[in-house]
Structure formats: structure tokens, C-alpha cells
Design an enzyme around this catalytic site. Structure first.
Site, PDB file in Angstrom:
ATOM      1  N   CYS A 140      19.136  90.492  22.085  1.00  0.00           N
ATOM      2  CA  CYS A 140      17.855  90.221  21.439  1.00  0.00           C
ATOM      3  C   CYS A 140      17.056  91.521  21.424  1.00  0.00           C
ATOM      4  CB  CYS A 140      17.108  89.144  22.232  1.00  0.00           C
ATOM      5  SG  CYS A 140      15.430  88.870  21.657  1.00  0.00           S
TER       6      CYS A 140
ATOM      7  N   CYS B  10      17.040  92.788  14.370  1.00  0.00           N
ATOM      8  CA  CYS B  10      16.881  91.466  14.984  1.00  0.00           C
ATOM      9  C   CYS B  10      18.258  90.829  14.858  1.00  0.00           C
ATOM     10  CB  CYS B  10      15.832  90.650  14.223  1.00  0.00           C
ATOM     11  SG  CYS B  10      15.841  88.893  14.686  1.00  0.00           S
TER      12      CYS B  10
HETATM   13  N1  DGL Z   1      17.048  87.524  17.653  1.00  0.00           N
HETATM   14  C1  DGL Z   1      15.975  88.076  18.386  1.00  0.00           C
HETATM   15  C2  DGL Z   1      15.789  89.533  18.155  1.00  0.00           C
HETATM   16  O1  DGL Z   1      16.782  90.236  18.019  1.00  0.00           O
HETATM   17  C3  DGL Z   1      14.722  87.229  18.465  1.00  0.00           C
HETATM   18  C4  DGL Z   1      14.252  86.614  17.198  1.00  0.00           C
HETATM   19  C5  DGL Z   1      13.109  85.630  17.409  1.00  0.00           C
HETATM   20  O2  DGL Z   1      13.322  84.650  18.140  1.00  0.00           O
HETATM   21  O3  DGL Z   1      12.016  85.872  16.888  1.00  0.00           O
HETATM   22  O4  DGL Z   1      14.697  90.044  18.123  1.00  0.00           O
END
Ligand code: DGL
Length: 269
Positions: free
Chosen positions: A80, A190
Site C-alpha cells: 500500500c 496506488c
Molecule cells: N491501495 C492503497 C495504496 O496503494 C490504498 C488505497 C486506498 O485505500 O485509498 O495507496
């Protein structure tokens, strides 16, 4: 890192994210390291992480890391960008396993690309933290970085509505804003965004985009090898999946990218 008490080469690698996004990282790691056992946790109760504060993210992460500790993980992948950007420094020494944050692990490699300008698509929290810019400029202060957040993209992926025309309109409009700056490459900063590469490449060329998990997975493989922590097993590793809310929706939304053979197990802390 020496082999720690209770941890062996065959101990699992933990992965966590707010939801199905982290599977894009798990997928890359398993392609390189198919014999590793893994445990994936998607915090679907608290998605989207990109709209949360640092204090909230810390509150979510602490029990998740404890869960990986109880499961004897030899390493944890922060699959993440948002938590990597906001809380990695606060939690990196909480346990004796190594934590691999996506942003910090790939910044040096990306900073060495032979390009002068780079776009970053990420969540609001990642963009406002300035983490990508900061990490890349540590190694290459001359690279121009254009950062943009796309607040609708995570809900589009989590709700499994990627191919609706309304979703495509939103994605195109965000993309056009970035393309008007003419970056030479664009980071999908993301882990949910690689789900959208099919739609993005309807509007521009696919090789414009960089998925950081390609480099993250290579980094993890070499770092585990350097620390003598790669499994010696020759059979396929076992993957266990957990989420904190609505496992059926998780399985459904994941399937455009990663087919689970059953629903993840529901677990709350
Ligand atoms: N997938 C995550 C990231 O890489 C978080 C996305 C989210 O929940 O806003 O930032």
C-alpha cells in the site's frame, strides 16, 4: 537479518493493503517466488486508506502487524503506497521482521530512469505527503515530478465497476489532466490502479505507465536471498487470504486481476 526466533525460511510473507489493491503486489511477488507461503490481509472495513489521517492509519496498522507476528511471518510487504508514505517510519522497528514499503523500496530505481519528467497518480494522502517526490529527489533532484490524486479510482476498483461508462469518463478526465503536462512516464502510485491499466490504455499507450510492484517484487526477492530467508521448498507455496469486511465483495472485485479459489476469511481486530 539473521533468522529470528521461531522464524524459518519456510515462514510466510505477510502482505497488507486497504483492500484488493495489494493483490497486484502479491501477484508480482508470487510470479517471482511461487514456492513462498503468503498471508494476505485486506482491510476492507477501513477502505479507502487514501482519505484517512496518519493517526487513523497507525491505529489500523498496529493490530495488522501483530496478526502477522502471531502468524510467524518472516517479512511483511506494505502493499500500500498510502501507509508506506505516511506511517512506515513509525512502524518499521515495531517488530523483528523486516517490512518492505512500496514507495521507499522503488524510488531509487525509478530515479535512475533516463527521463526528465515523471507523473505520479496516487491517493490524496500519498500525494499530500509528498513521499514520491521526496524519495525520488533524494537520488535525482533534477527529475520533474507531476503529482495528481484520483479520489474515485479506488472506489471504482473496490466496487468492481471498472467497465461502466461513468467510471471510464472519470478515469479519462483524470488522465487527460495529467497528459496535458506531458510526463515521459507515469507511476501508478496506488496498488489499486493496475486494475485500471486496461481502461487507461484505451486512451493512451500502455508503456507510459510504471507499476512500482514490478521493482518491489525484484527488490524483495534479492533482499530475502541476501538474508538467507528464501524458502528451499520446491512445492508451490500456500496462500491464505483474509479481509476485515464483506469477503464476497472482496472476491468479486479481485477477480478482474486475481482469481481467488474461495472467499477470503473474515477477521477483525
Ligand atoms: N491501495 C492503497 C495504496 O496503494 C490504498 C488505497 C486506498 O485505500 O485509498 O495507496
Amino acid at each position: 537479518m539473521s533468522i529470528l526466533k521461531n522464524i524459518s525460511k519456510d515462514s510466510p510473507i505477510g502482505f497488507f493493503d486497504s483492500g484488493v489493491g495489494g493483490l497486484t503486489v502479491l501477484d508480482k511477488v508470487k510470479r517471482l517466488l511461487p514456492n513462498e507461503n503468503t498471508i494476505f490481509f485486506g482491510d476492507t472495513l477501513h477502505v479507502p486508506y487514501g482519505e484517512k489521517t496518519k493517526e487513523q492509519l497507525l491505529k489500523f496498522a498496529i493490530p495488522i502487524l501483530d496478526f502477522f507476528k502471531q502468524n510467524n511471518c518472516k517479512a511483511v510487504v506494505m502493499a500500500c503506497n498510502t501507509t508506506s508514505s505516511l506511517i512506515y517510519e513509525d512502524i518499521k522497528d515495531m517488530h523483528d521482521f523486516k517490512i518492505y514499503p512500496v514507495v521507499q523500496s522503488v524510488a531509487k530505481i525509478i530515479s535512475e530512469f533516463k527521463i526528465k519528467s515523471l507523473g505520479v497518480f496516487a491517493t490524496k494522502a500519498t500525494i499530500e505527503s509528498g513521499a514520491y517526490e521526496r524519495e525520488i529527489h533524494k537520488y535525482n533532484p533534477n527529475m520533474k515530478v507531476y503529482s495528481q490524486y484520483c479520489p474515485q479510482w479506488v472506489p471504482i476498483v473496490e466496487n468492481g465497476i471498472i467497465n461502466l461508462s461513468e467510471s471510464k469518463c472519470i478515469i479519462k478526465s483524470d488522465l487527460d489532466k495529467m497528459l496535458s503536462k506531458r510526463p515521459e512516464k507515469i507511476i501508478l502510485g496506488c496498488t489499486h490502479y493496475p486494475y485500471l491499466t486496461g481502461v487507461l490504455s484505451e486512451f493512451t499507450k500502455n508503456d507510459l505507465f510504471i507499476d512500482p510492484s514490478t521493482f518491489l517484487s525484484e527488490f524483495i526477492k534479492s533482499d530475502l536471498a541476501n538474508n538467507d530467508l528464501l524458502t528451499d521448498s520446491v512445492s508451490l507455496g500456500i496462500d491464505k487470504f483474509y479481509c476485515s469486511s464483506n469477503p464476497a465483495k472482496f472476491e468479486q472485485s479481485a477477480q478482474t486481476f486475481y482469481k481467488l479459489d474461495k472467499e477470503p476469511e473474515l477477521i477483525t481486530f
